[in-house]
Design a protein around this motif. Structure first.
Motif, PDB file in Angstrom:
ATOM      1  N   LEU A 126       0.820  -1.219   0.000  1.00  0.00           N
ATOM      2  CA  LEU A 126       0.000   0.000   0.000  1.00  0.00           C
ATOM      3  C   LEU A 126       0.851   1.265   0.000  1.00  0.00           C
ATOM      4  O   LEU A 126       0.420   2.325  -0.465  1.00  0.00           O
ATOM      5  CB  LEU A 126      -0.912   0.028   1.234  1.00  0.00           C
ATOM      6  N   LYS A 129       1.500   3.995  -2.794  1.00  0.00           N
ATOM      7  CA  LYS A 129       0.363   3.891  -3.712  1.00  0.00           C
ATOM      8  C   LYS A 129      -0.864   4.520  -3.046  1.00  0.00           C
ATOM      9  O   LYS A 129      -1.107   5.712  -3.173  1.00  0.00           O
ATOM     10  CB  LYS A 129       0.132   2.434  -4.092  1.00  0.00           C
ATOM     11  N   GLN A 130      -1.602   3.718  -2.284  1.00  0.00           N
ATOM     12  CA  GLN A 130      -2.752   4.284  -1.582  1.00  0.00           C
ATOM     13  C   GLN A 130      -2.336   5.061  -0.329  1.00  0.00           C
ATOM     14  O   GLN A 130      -3.028   5.972   0.100  1.00  0.00           O
ATOM     15  CB  GLN A 130      -3.724   3.169  -1.204  1.00  0.00           C
ATOM     16  N   ILE A 131      -1.206   4.653   0.259  1.00  0.00           N
ATOM     17  CA  ILE A 131      -0.693   5.322   1.458  1.00  0.00           C
ATOM     18  C   ILE A 131       0.571   6.086   1.088  1.00  0.00           C
ATOM     19  O   ILE A 131       1.585   5.482   0.716  1.00  0.00           O
ATOM     20  CB  ILE A 131      -0.359   4.302   2.574  1.00  0.00           C
ATOM     21  N   TYR A 302      -4.027  -4.143   7.744  1.00  0.00           N
ATOM     22  CA  TYR A 302      -4.389  -3.967   6.333  1.00  0.00           C
ATOM     23  C   TYR A 302      -5.831  -3.480   6.216  1.00  0.00           C
ATOM     24  O   TYR A 302      -6.129  -2.563   5.428  1.00  0.00           O
ATOM     25  CB  TYR A 302      -4.216  -5.285   5.576  1.00  0.00           C
ATOM     26  N   THR A 306      -7.384   0.153   4.619  1.00  0.00           N
ATOM     27  CA  THR A 306      -8.180   0.061   3.385  1.00  0.00           C
ATOM     28  C   THR A 306      -9.669   0.200   3.694  1.00  0.00           C
ATOM     29  O   THR A 306     -10.175   1.312   3.847  1.00  0.00           O
ATOM     30  CB  THR A 306      -7.863  -1.260   2.650  1.00  0.00           C
ATOM     31  N   GLN A 307     -10.364  -0.919   3.827  1.00  0.00           N
ATOM     32  CA  GLN A 307     -11.804  -0.867   4.108  1.00  0.00           C
ATOM     33  C   GLN A 307     -12.107  -0.106   5.406  1.00  0.00           C
ATOM     34  O   GLN A 307     -13.112   0.593   5.507  1.00  0.00           O
ATOM     35  CB  GLN A 307     -12.355  -2.283   4.238  1.00  0.00           C
ATOM     36  N   GLN A 309     -10.892   2.447   6.642  1.00  0.00           N
ATOM     37  CA  GLN A 309     -10.874   3.909   6.581  1.00  0.00           C
ATOM     38  C   GLN A 309     -12.292   4.474   6.694  1.00  0.00           C
ATOM     39  O   GLN A 309     -12.486   5.654   6.991  1.00  0.00           O
ATOM     40  CB  GLN A 309     -10.213   4.384   5.286  1.00  0.00           C
ATOM     41  N   ASN A 323      -5.896   7.210   3.584  1.00  0.00           N
ATOM     42  CA  ASN A 323      -6.115   6.620   2.262  1.00  0.00           C
ATOM     43  C   ASN A 323      -7.288   7.333   1.588  1.00  0.00           C
ATOM     44  O   ASN A 323      -8.449   7.029   1.870  1.00  0.00           O
ATOM     45  CB  ASN A 323      -6.412   5.124   2.411  1.00  0.00           C
ATOM     46  N   THR A 325      -8.657   7.107  -1.201  1.00  0.00           N
ATOM     47  CA  THR A 325      -9.558   6.345  -2.073  1.00  0.00           C
ATOM     48  C   THR A 325     -10.880   6.028  -1.384  1.00  0.00           C
ATOM     49  O   THR A 325     -11.856   5.705  -2.064  1.00  0.00           O
ATOM     50  CB  THR A 325      -8.897   5.029  -2.543  1.00  0.00           C
ATOM     51  N   ASN A 328     -14.034   7.668  -2.664  1.00  0.00           N
ATOM     52  CA  ASN A 328     -14.640   7.196  -3.909  1.00  0.00           C
ATOM     53  C   ASN A 328     -15.326   5.843  -3.758  1.00  0.00           C
ATOM     54  O   ASN A 328     -15.958   5.362  -4.708  1.00  0.00           O
ATOM     55  CB  ASN A 328     -13.572   7.096  -5.006  1.00  0.00           C
ATOM     56  N   GLN A 329     -15.200   5.229  -2.577  1.00  0.00           N
ATOM     57  CA  GLN A 329     -15.799   3.914  -2.380  1.00  0.00           C
ATOM     58  C   GLN A 329     -17.301   4.025  -2.092  1.00  0.00           C
ATOM     59  O   GLN A 329     -17.754   4.999  -1.494  1.00  0.00           O
ATOM     60  CB  GLN A 329     -15.104   3.182  -1.237  1.00  0.00           C
TER      61      GLN A 329
END
Length: 490
Positions: A126, A129-131, A302, A306-307, A309, A323, A325, A328-329
């Motif tokens: 991550l 990239k995302q982090i 992890y 990711t989720q 957040q 993160n 992203t 946009n989820q």
């Protein structure tokens, strides 16, 4: 929503462990042992944290229903919310994850050898990239010798929250920078600004470190002395926030999400990032050295990055994600139920929380200072105890002396030159006897670095030097009052 959430939080607190308890995975254990456990029913992860019951509740509700929890057979999360000083005790007893409390706390844990390097490739993948590795010039990971020891799970800025209604009532000028608080305009009895004891608040510690690096050691301490003289003292940072929300004070030191919470609860409140005088912090998560379940612990890490957040998206939490992203989820039915009382399912988090998205964009683009965390760590313990001894413990005499010279100046009893002379005397570094050498010294940055480790580990030294500091500060404030009386009599 708040009432129902509060009731559910009570259940979380009932199943969480407080400072006096053990961290056994078995709720029926009475042996006093503190080890993370697993059983035929699954793994219980033990998480040492500074996050409150709201975050704990939401995390348990979302994570335990996740695919990751099922895959790694994680059936329970036990949270231990204790002060930094107690973290080593629970880490050595087998806690799995450290989460929340700011980079200074986690850097301290790393220095003491209590963090394990993250090895899970999904987590490490991550980064970059995302982090982001850095954000607004500040590190979002701790990497040493090619190994990563903590990763930011959320983003924070630091400033103050203002209650505009109280500000207007008190005829106080709106503050935009730290030095705006350090003026005679904010001299009130009772005080209308609030700060927290740095030995009890990692966010206030960070604020004081920011001020010192923004203005330099000498000027920074002078500004903080006047801020303290203008302030009501609170034990914890959330108490400062609540006092602003309730209108007991006009403004106070807050981390950003406390400011956003204040704005939500009281529309008269506004959170201010001091222009060019703040930083962006990453609030870490880490694998702990003696974890009994390192694979499951890293799976949880992890998920948080990711989720998980989504936890920050709750209106009851109001934190900025690491993160982006997440904005946009699409919100699932379960997330809508836990976070939004059933609303917004099928919409994006960005659409559901437009103000939080706006705050995120503003924070990462805010102009800050070049902050050196390595330098800050060299004096953090000394800063905390010196601030407490000289500005918290004897705040009454400090406030009294400051009010006296401000009132004397405003009433024409002393000249502007005399006022500046007394202000300079009030904020000057104290002279005190060094317990190590017996010599009279000043609290310079070099001296603070010299005693930084000792004051945190040697209780007798800490007690002795803090008493020296209190007495020297009290004597200084008394001397200012004596000099004021002489000026008024002349």
């Amino acid at each position: 929503m708040r009432k129902s959430l509060a009731l559910l939080m009570i259940l979380v607190i009932g199943f969480s462990v407080v400072a006096s308890g053990c961290i056994s995975g078995s709720s029926s254990s009475s042996s006093g042992s503190a080890t993370a456990t697993s059983s035929a029913k699954g793994i219980t992860l033990v998480i040492v944290t500074r996050h409150d019951a709201t975050i704990q509740y939401i995390t348990k509700e979302l994570f335990l229903k996740s695919q990751i929890a099922k895959e790694y057979h994680i059936t329970n999360l036990k949270f231990i919310n204790v002060p930094e000083a107690l973290w080593p005790q629970y880490i050595k007893q087998g806690a799995d994850v450290g989460w929340g409390g700011g980079p200074t706390l986690f850097d301290d844990m790393y220095k003491m050898g209590y963090l394990a390097p993250i090895t899970d490739q999904k987590v490490l993948g991550l980064i970059g990239k995302q982090i982001p590795k850095t954000l607004a010039g500040m590190p979002m990971i701790l990497e040493q010798n090619g190994k990563v020891y903590w990763i930011a799970a959320a983003v924070s800025s630091f400033g103050f929250t203002v209650n505009k209604q109280v500000l207007e009532k008190q005829k106080l000028p709106f503050p935009h920078k730290w030095e705006d608080i350090a003026t005679p305009d904010w001299a009130r009895n009772p005080p209308m600004y609030g700060i927290a004891d740095p030995t009890r608040s990692t966010s206030n510690t960070r604020i004081y470190q920011i001020i010192l690096q923004a203005f330099g050691w000498d000027k920074g301490w002078r500004i903080m002395t006047i801020i303290a003289a203008n302030s009501k003292i609170y034990e914890a940072s959330d108490a400062v926030r609540d006092a602003v929300i309730n209108g007991q004070i006009a403004a106070g030191n807050t981390i950003d999400f406390y400011g956003y919470t204040a704005m939500k609860q009281n529309p008269n409140c506004v959170y201010v990032i001091p222009k060019g005088e703040s930083i962006i912090n990453g609030d870490p998560i880490a694998l702990l050295k003696y974890s009994k379940h390192p694979e499951a612990a890293q799976a949880f890490i992890y998920w948080v990055l990711t989720q998980g957040q989504a936890v920050w998206m709750s209106p009851e939490v109001n934190r900025l994600p690491i993160n982006p992203t997440i904005f946009n989820q699409t919100i699932t039915q379960e997330e809508a139920k836990v976070l939004f009382n059933g609303k917004y399912a099928g919409e994006t988090f960005g659409k559901a929380r437009p103000v939080l998205l706006k705050n995120y964009i503003s924070a990462i683009h805010a102009k800050g200072i070049p902050f050196n965390d390595t330098e800050a760590l060299k004096t953090v313990n000394s800063l905390q105890y010196y601030f407490k001894a000289t500005l918290i413990d004897v705040n009454g005499p400090l406030h009294e002396a400051w009010m006296a010279i401000v009132n004397a100046y405003k009433s024409g009893k002393i000249t502007e030159q005399q006022f500046k002379q007394l202000e300079d005397e009030l904020t000057a570094p104290i002279q005190f006897k060094d317990p190590l050498t017996g010599k009279t010294v000043t609290f310079t940055e070099q001296y603070a670095a010299k005693i930084n480790d000792k004051i945190a580990t040697d209780a007798a030294f800490q007690s002795q030097i803090m008493q020296e500091w209190r007495q020297a500060a009290q004597a200084k404030y008394n001397k200012v009052m004596e000099d004021l009386k002489k000026m008024e009599g002349s």
